[in-house]
Every structure is written in C-alpha cells, then in structure tokens.
Design an enzyme around this catalytic site. Structure first.
Site, PDB file in Angstrom:
ATOM      1  N   MET A 105      81.943 122.589 -32.342  1.00 15.23           N
ATOM      2  CA  MET A 105      81.511 123.976 -32.454  1.00 15.23           C
ATOM      3  C   MET A 105      80.065 124.094 -31.977  1.00 15.23           C
ATOM      4  SD  MET A 105      83.259 126.496 -33.135  1.00 15.23           S
ATOM      5  CE  MET A 105      83.237 128.197 -33.646  1.00 15.23           C
ATOM      6  N   THR A 125      77.650 124.933 -28.370  1.00 13.37           N
ATOM      7  CA  THR A 125      77.580 126.141 -27.535  1.00 13.37           C
ATOM      8  C   THR A 125      78.931 126.467 -26.917  1.00 13.37           C
ATOM      9  OG1 THR A 125      75.587 125.000 -26.800  1.00 13.37           O
ATOM     10  CG2 THR A 125      75.956 127.205 -25.947  1.00 13.37           C
ATOM     11  N   GLU A 127      89.191 120.955 -16.222  1.00 13.79           N
ATOM     12  CA  GLU A 127      88.416 121.714 -15.227  1.00 13.79           C
ATOM     13  C   GLU A 127      86.935 121.759 -15.574  1.00 13.79           C
ATOM     14  OE1 GLU A 127      87.374 122.892 -12.219  1.00 13.79           O
ATOM     15  OE2 GLU A 127      89.445 123.574 -12.023  1.00 13.79           O
ATOM     16  N   ILE A 138      83.125 126.516 -11.821  1.00 16.71           N
ATOM     17  CA  ILE A 138      83.442 126.349 -10.395  1.00 16.71           C
ATOM     18  C   ILE A 138      84.729 125.529 -10.355  1.00 16.71           C
ATOM     19  CG2 ILE A 138      82.620 125.562  -8.147  1.00 16.71           C
ATOM     20  CD1 ILE A 138      79.788 125.573  -9.263  1.00 16.71           C
ATOM     21  N   GLY A 150      64.570 125.069 -21.138  1.00 16.87           N
ATOM     22  CA  GLY A 150      65.893 124.740 -21.665  1.00 16.87           C
ATOM     23  C   GLY A 150      66.856 124.200 -20.622  1.00 16.87           C
ATOM     24  N   ASP A 195      75.098 111.828 -15.321  1.00 17.94           N
ATOM     25  CA  ASP A 195      75.975 112.985 -15.462  1.00 17.94           C
ATOM     26  C   ASP A 195      76.680 113.269 -14.128  1.00 17.94           C
ATOM     27  OD1 ASP A 195      76.628 115.748 -16.870  1.00 17.94           O
ATOM     28  OD2 ASP A 195      75.823 116.230 -14.891  1.00 17.94           O
ATOM     29  N   LYS A 214      80.909 113.013 -12.741  1.00 15.29           N
ATOM     30  CA  LYS A 214      81.606 114.034 -11.956  1.00 15.29           C
ATOM     31  C   LYS A 214      82.069 113.463 -10.619  1.00 15.29           C
ATOM     32  CE  LYS A 214      78.913 117.517 -14.365  1.00 15.29           C
ATOM     33  NZ  LYS A 214      77.611 118.208 -14.389  1.00 15.29           N
TER      34      LYS A 214
END
Lengths: 441, 441
Positions: free
Chosen positions: B21, B23, B138, B145, B196, B210, B214
């Site tokens: 829970m 964002t 996805e 995207i 942020g 990261d 991907k």
C-alpha cells in the site's frame, strides 16, 4: 498443456486465407513463409497459408506457390481449412461482404482496412461476437504503431481524456516540405507524388478522409462509444498556403494535420465525444511539432498515465504487414489455445458532440484599415461573443493605410468562433481575413 | 455469451488482492474503487478488492475500508475469494515467495516489480504455466509506456533487431539538468533529491541497476530468450562530469543512460543477445536525445515495422497504477471469459553475448603531448587493433605543450576498444585519458 510446453508439430495447423495481394498482402505472405518457424513458436502451433485471393490470376507472383492463388475470394473466406482470414483488399463494400461471410463462418478476421472499420465496425463486431471469433484491425490505424493495442489493452485500466495524432503520412510529408523549404502547397504535393508519398489521386489524403477514418476508430476505442467516419468533422490541407506556414513559423508554431479525439462537456453539461480532423497550429515545443516527413505520431492524455506518445512509420507495405502479422499471431493463438481478444465495447455510448460545441482556439490573420480605434472595436466584438484574446500582434504593411492583425483567442466554443469570423468578414474595417487556423497544444 | 452481451451483474465477481500500500498500491486501490463501473464493463463482470496486505495495520489509509486491510499477505494470496493478486511491494525474496504461492494456488498475478521479474522470470513463468494462470508485468518496465504489451503482442509478428531506451527517470533528470544548466553530477543529484526525483539512497538508479532490470526484461521478451539481471552489463552515471557533457554538447551529442538490447552475431558467427546499460553519446538529431526531465522513451528497430518510439512518464504512482490496472483488466477478462495472455516464450533461447563481443563505438577524449607525429603514432595503434577512426578533432590547450584529442571510432568489438584504451593510458605521449564514452545512434 501450457503454452511453452506445446510442440508446434503436435497441434492443429492454423489455416490462413489472405484476401488481396497488393503491397501489404505480398509482404504478409512473404514474411509468414520466411518466418514460419518463428510464427509456430509464438502461436504455439504451425500456421499455413491455405489460399490467397487475387483479382488477376494470370499475374506471376514471385515466391508464392501459384496453387495457392484463387480468384474466388467468397469461396476461400468460408473454406473448412481456413481459420483466420486476412483482409488487405481495400475499398468498403466488397471487403465488407467478404469479412462478414468469414466471421459468420467462424473465421477470425484480421483487417488493415480503416475505411471498412470506420464505416461498419458495429456490424462487423456484432458478427464476430455472435460467432465467438476475433476481429483484429491494428493495421487500420498508423500501421505498426500499436495504437489499437494501446487503446484496447494497455490503457484498459485508465480513463483516456484526449488523443491527438498525425495519422496521415502524405499530408505530413507535404506540410513538412512546405515548412522546411517554403514551397507552395501545389509544389509540395507534386514532390510528394514524384517520390511516391502521394497517390495519383491524392483526394483521400489531402482532404483528410483517411485521417478521419482513423479518428473514428481511435475515438470509438478510446471512449468506448460508437464513432463512425461520418461523425468526424473533417477539413483537409488544400487551403494551406506558404504564407500561412511562414506566419506560423515566425510565431513559433508548426502547422500539422491533426486527428483530435476528446471527451468534452457540452453547454448543457452532458458528456460527448468529439472527433475531428483539421490543420492545426501547434507550438514548436510540443513533441508532435517535430514529427517530420511521412512519419506518424499519436499523443495520448490519460488520467493516470499522463501523456504518452507513439511514433513511427504509419504506412507502407512492411510496417502495415508487421501490424497485420502481430494481429494474426493473436488470432491464431486464440484458435489454438482458446480465449478471445477484447472486442468492440461501446458501453459508455457517449453521443458525438455537435462540432459547434467543441472547445477550440483560433489563430486569425487579417488585414485591417490602419486607423485609430480599429483594434478597440474588434476587441469589443470578440468580447461580445464571449471570446477573450490571448495574444494580439499588429504589423505594419507596405501600404501604410493597412495593418496586418494576428489574433490568437483563448478557448471558446467552435460555433462562437465561427460566428465572430463571419462577422469580421463583413466589416468595412476588415479588408481581408487572410487565414483562420485552429490552434492546439 | 459474447463480451458485449455480458451484464456485469450476471457474472461472478473477480476478487482482487493487493499486496502493498505504497504510492502505487494506494493509487491502484483508489482508481479501482472510483471507476468500478468502468472496470466492470471493460472486464465483462464486476471486480472487487477482497483484501489489501500492509505491513503496518495501525496506519490510517484514506478512502480505504479498514476491514480490507490485513498484515497476513501469505494468507491473503491464496484465499478462495481472490482470483487476481496485484503485487506492488518491491524487493525480491518476500514478493517472490508471495507471487509463487499465489500462482500455485491458481491466482493470476499482476506485478510492477522489475527486480523480481528480472531475477526470477523463469521460475514465475513456470509456476504460471503449470497452474494455467496469467503473469502480467507491464508496469515493471517504464510504467504506463506499454513496452511489455508492444513486445509481447503488437510486434509478435515481426523480428525485433534492437531496443534502446531511456528507462530510468532519475538518471535522465540528472543528465538533463547537467546538460541544460552545466551543473556538476553532485549538484544535479542534490537537485533531483530535493525535488523527489531521486531517493535518499540513489544507488539503484545512478549505478544503472534499475535500468538493468528493465533491460533484462526487454531483451527476454524481444528476443524470446532468457536474459536475467546478472546477464546485463551495467555502468552508471556517477563518473559523468560537467566537462563530458560540455564536450558532448559542443560536438552535437547528448549523453543519456541507455538500456540497449540487441541481437548480435559474435566472432564465431553465432547469434547471441546483448543487454547492457551505460552512459551513451547520441546525436542531437536522434529522437531519444530530446527526451528531457524524468521522461522515459523506448526506441525499437524491427525488420518490418522499421523504427518505432514510445514516450511518456516512466515512473510515479499514477502512471504505474495505469499499467497495473491495464494488466488487471486483462487478467480479470481471462478469469471471466477464459483464455490466457501470451506467457513467457524463450523458444529462441539465444545465449547472452560476452560483453567483449558486442559491437560498439567509442568517443575518447584525451590530453596528449603536442609534438609532431603523435597523431600518426596513435592512429597506427588503433589500426593495429583493427579499429578505424571516424572523426578526429584536435584542440590546442592552455599549456602549449599539450593538445586535446577527441576521437570517435567506427564500430568495433568492445574488447578491442577496451584494449586500445588500456594501451593508450600507458603511453608516454598520452598525458591523460579524460573520458571514454560509448556512442550510439
């Protein structure tokens, strides 16, 4: 049995009929044969062309087994060994008949035919639903740019607010040539024809009809409503002059032929869908402004996703074949494994907005008498129509008694904007309204 | 019964469990509740949140029925009234355990967890296949995207040659800030943290981890092979200096952190897949160069489709929720109507290329002794390694005995390029190798 366990040789062959052997049909047949192994793995079973319908049997087709050719498309469509029919003929009435008979016979259909889908999606979807088969048409909008898949699936959990796109390569080529070389519309069209970007009869492209078909399809999918070709307000690019382009450029804008689909709230507070195609000024900072040559791009605003843009070749044999073959893999997978792709879904059933209700902005270029008080008078007239002006630019002309006035309005109802333009044309102080172009972005 | 005939109230409710829970989870829960009617129509049946697993039960969650909350994620995952599990926890080991148990219990799973998918796709896909359920992800690549959908479905009839993308918003924000303001890496990172865009510990972003997750996912899908996180060659942006950016800019290039996936032919003539992440110089004319701020964009070259580009927000609660919800509609549709989404399909099974075998190009910036014959000597050394030079630029330095030499090579094997750079560093005539950055596009 699971997908990855399937041995392509164990399962039933998926039989494919191809209707039409133009550039796209030829490309589809060649790629399907060349990459047969890849397709078998991706589908989970072998796929085989069972027949190809052509109008001229006597023509030699390189790389195609002549035994596959037939001039009886009607019979091929419903043959027992055919599971998926690929329609790449073009036109409306004849392919409509073929596609309907294929669907009714339980064949899934993949079509690249935007005019057919934009005119008869309801009837075709109903036939597909009744037979429990798939109707795919990714190639009908912007070839291999996956607009249909994105609207039908990827954004299925989002609320789309607006779709605006450059969806016709011919007109984008012409406008881009006019922008980069200063050429007239006629010269740019001639160049497009010479290079094969425009057809001998360019009407469907330059009058915006091709883009309007795509707008109807995008609006239907995006807003889960029924929008047909005839519902799309459509203006082409034939009146765009080198002067318009030059003035736009000077003010930091590019002129593009946009297909715009959006959900609007009309003056009675009701939600409606607007789909329209017209030349549009967009700021040079907007990503769509830099889409050059014959490329296509679709810009989508969605509630959660924000802004997305998709860019690529929107036409041509190979890119269109890529979309057709992607659909074919989907349709064939469902024939092997069961399941159905998301079909037409017009549950929201928003009415099509009256064009006069659509909120838009105008860029108005006119020649006026250069006398004190003209600007104040004109501004008061806009105000009386409830239209406020965003920018006003006045330029002196060679003849000192004239001034050139370039006005950009804030957003207002299309009908109110049209009314003020009509009124302006009749005023003594307005020598000429040189151009009126809508503005977006 | 067909999709459009379905009355959402006639069919079984699809039960959804949300794990996490933060964002994204909050956004998913809110949108699913707000747009419940829309979802029911799109799925063909009602959808309902049955439970939400959180780590802290005492925290108040606005708009969320507290009866839905549980701190027993393990139990929720396998509950009888749950059909689809949405995993948005993050991390690897704990979500892996939860997702595996959900799949084994016959629940379809939607995950946004790139690290999990990049590390364990094989195991998860196997569990999904065995149970005959869907595994959707996805949101694991570039949020809304639709990269996964495009690779899995839209381009399923094409042969993908290359995928290159800006898939990390934090590093793109930092590099873009350095480019537009001339800031140092440290200052740009501080600004990104303040706004942020960067997390308190930015390691996973700035070191490229990261993006590497991907890249592994995109390479696996694009080339139907198994590419894992550990297979991706990964270099971050922490060594990029303001000088590098300035030199690039002067030469007409922009530095971007690219994830590049391609099919290569190694020196033995075998096909292999390369997946890598590294700072890359791209010409300012390339569409990826103008992707600013924290936006993402993925550029794909396919045999038939040609070049396609997809652009948008690659991160954030709402865009990620959009992708999760699109997947949820797909998974729920299949629960209602039957059918399975295309699953993992690694039939091509290409090996991962040794990084030394990858063809690439180098941009080498060095300070050399300004004496006659240095350039000839250096050029001969490149030639001895089989590397030809594309451009050579020599600039005079403040200290006249030094010259700055900027070389751009033609494409060569990575190992050969590394070897020549090692050799250069040891030469008396080379005072310093200022920077070595790969070049693309």
């Amino acid at each position: 049995m699971t997908v990855t366990d399937l041995n392509p040789n164990d399962t039933k062959t998926v039989g494919v009929a191809i209707l039409g052997m133009g550039t796209v049909g030829t490309s589809v047949a060649q790629l399907l044969q060349e990459n047969a192994d890849e397709f078998a793995h991706r589908i989970g079973g072998p796929v085989e062309i069972k027949g190809i319908a052509v109008s001229d049997l006597s023509k030699t087709r390189e790389g195609i087994d002549s035994n596959l050719l037939t001039d009886d498309a009607r019979a091929l469509c419903t043959r027992d060994d055919v599971d998926v029919v690929v329609e790449v003929i073009g036109g409306i009435d004849y392919p409509r008949e073929l596609v309907l008979s294929a669907l009714k016979a339980g064949k899934s259909v993949v079509t690249a035919n935007k005019a057919l889908v934009a005119a008869h999606a309801d009837e075709l979807a109903e036939a597909a639903d009744e037979a429990g088969v798939d109707l795919y048409f990714e190639a009908a909008v912007a070839a291999a740019i996956p607009v249909v898949g994105m609207l039908r699936r990827s954004l299925a959990g989002d609320q789309i607010q607006r779709i605006s796109g450059i969806v016709n390569g011919t007109t984008n080529f012409i406008l881009d040539a006019m922008t980069s070389t200063g050429a007239s519309y006629e010269d740019a069209l001639a160049e497009a024809t010479r290079l094969g970007y425009a057809e001998a009869d360019p009407t469907a492209d330059v009058e915006g009809h091709d883009a309007a078909s795509k707008a109807a399809i995008m609006a239907s999918l995006g807003f889960h409503s029924r929008v047909k070709f005839d519902d799309v307000h459509c203006e082409g690019i034939t009146n765009i002059t080198a002067d318009d382009i030059a003035a736009a450029s000077k003010a930091g804008y590019t002129i593009k032929l946009l297909a715009i689909c959006e959900r609007i709230t009309d003056s009675e507070g009701k939600t409606a869908v607007s789909a329209r195609v017209h030349p549009t000024l967009i700021p040079n900072s907007h990503p769509l402004s830099s889409v050059s040559e014959s490329y296509n791009a679709i810009y989508v605003d969605a509630e959660a996703a924000g802004s997305l843009m998709f860019y690529g070749n929107g036409a041509g044999g190979a890119p269109t074949a890529s979309a057709v073959l992607g659909d074919l893999v989907g349709a064939a997978r469902n024939k092997v494994h069961g399941g159905l792709a998301p079909g037409e879904n017009t549950y929201a059933n928003y009415p099509v907005a009256d064009f006069g209700e659509v909120p838009t902005r105008y860029h108005i270029d006119m020649t006026v008498n250069d006398r004190t008080g003209v600007l104040a008078d004109l501004a008061a007239r806009f105000s009386a129509h409830g239209i406020s002006l965003r920018t006003v630019r006045q330029e002196e002309q060679e003849r000192h008694e004239n001034a050139r006035l370039i006005l950009v309005t804030h957003q207002a109802r299309e009908a109110d904007l049209q009314a003020i333009v009509d009124e302006l044309s009749g005023l003594d102080d307005v020598r000429e309204v040189n151009s009126v172009i809508r503005l977006d972005g």
